[in-house]
Design a protein around this motif. Sequence first.
Motif, PDB file in Angstrom:
ATOM      1  N   TRP A 175       0.836  -1.189   0.000  1.00  0.00           N
ATOM      2  CA  TRP A 175       0.000   0.000   0.000  1.00  0.00           C
ATOM      3  C   TRP A 175       0.876   1.246   0.000  1.00  0.00           C
ATOM      4  O   TRP A 175       2.052   1.188   0.338  1.00  0.00           O
ATOM      5  CB  TRP A 175      -0.950   0.016   1.200  1.00  0.00           C
ATOM      6  CG  TRP A 175      -0.242  -0.112   2.524  1.00  0.00           C
ATOM      7  CD1 TRP A 175       0.082  -1.263   3.178  1.00  0.00           C
ATOM      8  CD2 TRP A 175       0.246   0.951   3.341  1.00  0.00           C
ATOM      9  NE1 TRP A 175       0.743  -0.991   4.349  1.00  0.00           N
ATOM     10  CE2 TRP A 175       0.856   0.373   4.475  1.00  0.00           C
ATOM     11  CE3 TRP A 175       0.227   2.340   3.223  1.00  0.00           C
ATOM     12  CZ2 TRP A 175       1.433   1.120   5.494  1.00  0.00           C
ATOM     13  CZ3 TRP A 175       0.816   3.088   4.235  1.00  0.00           C
ATOM     14  CH2 TRP A 175       1.402   2.477   5.358  1.00  0.00           C
ATOM     15  N   VAL A 209      -5.456   6.178   0.452  1.00  0.00           N
ATOM     16  CA  VAL A 209      -4.489   5.090   0.305  1.00  0.00           C
ATOM     17  C   VAL A 209      -4.815   4.268  -0.931  1.00  0.00           C
ATOM     18  O   VAL A 209      -5.992   4.029  -1.243  1.00  0.00           O
ATOM     19  CB  VAL A 209      -4.521   4.188   1.568  1.00  0.00           C
ATOM     20  CG1 VAL A 209      -3.682   2.941   1.391  1.00  0.00           C
ATOM     21  CG2 VAL A 209      -4.046   4.977   2.783  1.00  0.00           C
ATOM     22  N   VAL A 255      -8.276   7.263   5.696  1.00  0.00           N
ATOM     23  CA  VAL A 255      -7.823   6.526   6.871  1.00  0.00           C
ATOM     24  C   VAL A 255      -6.857   7.373   7.693  1.00  0.00           C
ATOM     25  O   VAL A 255      -6.128   8.215   7.163  1.00  0.00           O
ATOM     26  CB  VAL A 255      -7.154   5.183   6.479  1.00  0.00           C
ATOM     27  CG1 VAL A 255      -8.130   4.316   5.709  1.00  0.00           C
ATOM     28  CG2 VAL A 255      -5.877   5.391   5.687  1.00  0.00           C
ATOM     29  N   VAL A 311      -2.560   2.986   8.601  1.00  0.00           N
ATOM     30  CA  VAL A 311      -2.717   1.647   8.025  1.00  0.00           C
ATOM     31  C   VAL A 311      -1.943   0.679   8.903  1.00  0.00           C
ATOM     32  O   VAL A 311      -0.753   0.885   9.161  1.00  0.00           O
ATOM     33  CB  VAL A 311      -2.183   1.587   6.577  1.00  0.00           C
ATOM     34  CG1 VAL A 311      -2.259   0.163   6.032  1.00  0.00           C
ATOM     35  CG2 VAL A 311      -2.958   2.539   5.674  1.00  0.00           C
ATOM     36  N   LEU A 342      -5.319  -5.621   6.137  1.00  0.00           N
ATOM     37  CA  LEU A 342      -4.985  -4.309   6.666  1.00  0.00           C
ATOM     38  C   LEU A 342      -6.109  -3.833   7.569  1.00  0.00           C
ATOM     39  O   LEU A 342      -7.275  -3.814   7.159  1.00  0.00           O
ATOM     40  CB  LEU A 342      -4.789  -3.303   5.530  1.00  0.00           C
ATOM     41  CG  LEU A 342      -3.711  -3.622   4.488  1.00  0.00           C
ATOM     42  CD1 LEU A 342      -3.737  -2.572   3.378  1.00  0.00           C
ATOM     43  CD2 LEU A 342      -2.341  -3.722   5.124  1.00  0.00           C
ATOM     44  N   LEU A 379      -7.833  -0.714   9.249  1.00  0.00           N
ATOM     45  CA  LEU A 379      -7.880   0.697   8.876  1.00  0.00           C
ATOM     46  C   LEU A 379      -8.797   1.493   9.806  1.00  0.00           C
ATOM     47  O   LEU A 379      -9.999   1.229   9.859  1.00  0.00           O
ATOM     48  CB  LEU A 379      -8.402   0.845   7.442  1.00  0.00           C
ATOM     49  CG  LEU A 379      -7.670   0.051   6.360  1.00  0.00           C
ATOM     50  CD1 LEU A 379      -8.440   0.132   5.050  1.00  0.00           C
ATOM     51  CD2 LEU A 379      -6.247   0.566   6.198  1.00  0.00           C
ATOM     52  N   TYR A 433      -9.356  -4.438   5.352  1.00  0.00           N
ATOM     53  CA  TYR A 433      -9.175  -4.617   3.917  1.00  0.00           C
ATOM     54  C   TYR A 433      -8.588  -6.002   3.686  1.00  0.00           C
ATOM     55  O   TYR A 433      -7.510  -6.334   4.201  1.00  0.00           O
ATOM     56  CB  TYR A 433      -8.247  -3.560   3.335  1.00  0.00           C
ATOM     57  CG  TYR A 433      -7.985  -3.780   1.856  1.00  0.00           C
ATOM     58  CD1 TYR A 433      -8.912  -3.368   0.913  1.00  0.00           C
ATOM     59  CD2 TYR A 433      -6.839  -4.426   1.417  1.00  0.00           C
ATOM     60  CE1 TYR A 433      -8.700  -3.582  -0.451  1.00  0.00           C
ATOM     61  CE2 TYR A 433      -6.612  -4.645   0.062  1.00  0.00           C
ATOM     62  CZ  TYR A 433      -7.543  -4.222  -0.861  1.00  0.00           C
ATOM     63  OH  TYR A 433      -7.324  -4.441  -2.191  1.00  0.00           O
TER      64      TYR A 433
END
Length: 197
Positions: free
Chosen positions: A32, A54, A69, A72, A80, A82, A96
């Motif tokens: 990311w 992101v 966000v 992260v 992930l 968030l 995510y």
Amino acid sequence: MNSAWLLALPLLAAFGACGERRDVAAPSHASWRVIDTILVEPDECCYSLTAHRVAVARGSAWDTLSVLVAEVFPLASGALLLPVVSPDQNITLQLYDPARAALTAVPLPPGYRSYGSYPVFHVDRELLAYVTEAESQASRIVVRRWPAWDSVTVSPLINRCEDTLLPVEWTSDGRFVRWYPPPCTAGLPSVDSIPVP
């Protein structure tokens, strides 16, 4: 709380300078990068929050997430975690999943207030620290373990000003959560902390 108070938070150190792109990758995690940094400043509120747009790698392409966000947090599972910032500064949690390229709402831990908590996650220990209101003009810092939100520790009462958000951060080893006491609590050191077993 003014924006200078928020600048004490370690957010810019985590993401680099405002607007800087930074790739983060690990073999077991989604790759990311931050593509934009935005101040969320509702008209009716007294302070601003820093949020980021992101993008997540999908093969050779990058998909921009539809949410803003605060940070992260890569999990051991490869997902992930968030903290998602809404236009009115509520902060909720979403997960995510890189395998499905999907965002899913995460049930909030007990006592978490989306409108007054700033959550910080220690990636190695998979612990979430956040502030919860204990009584009028007093708060506690709560630490819970991902993903069941089992209680780990709770701070003593911390006096606060009505219009301030109590910013908290982890030490790098995850043994302490630190906070910057509100300006109305004269006599306290510039940074205080609680041990995390």
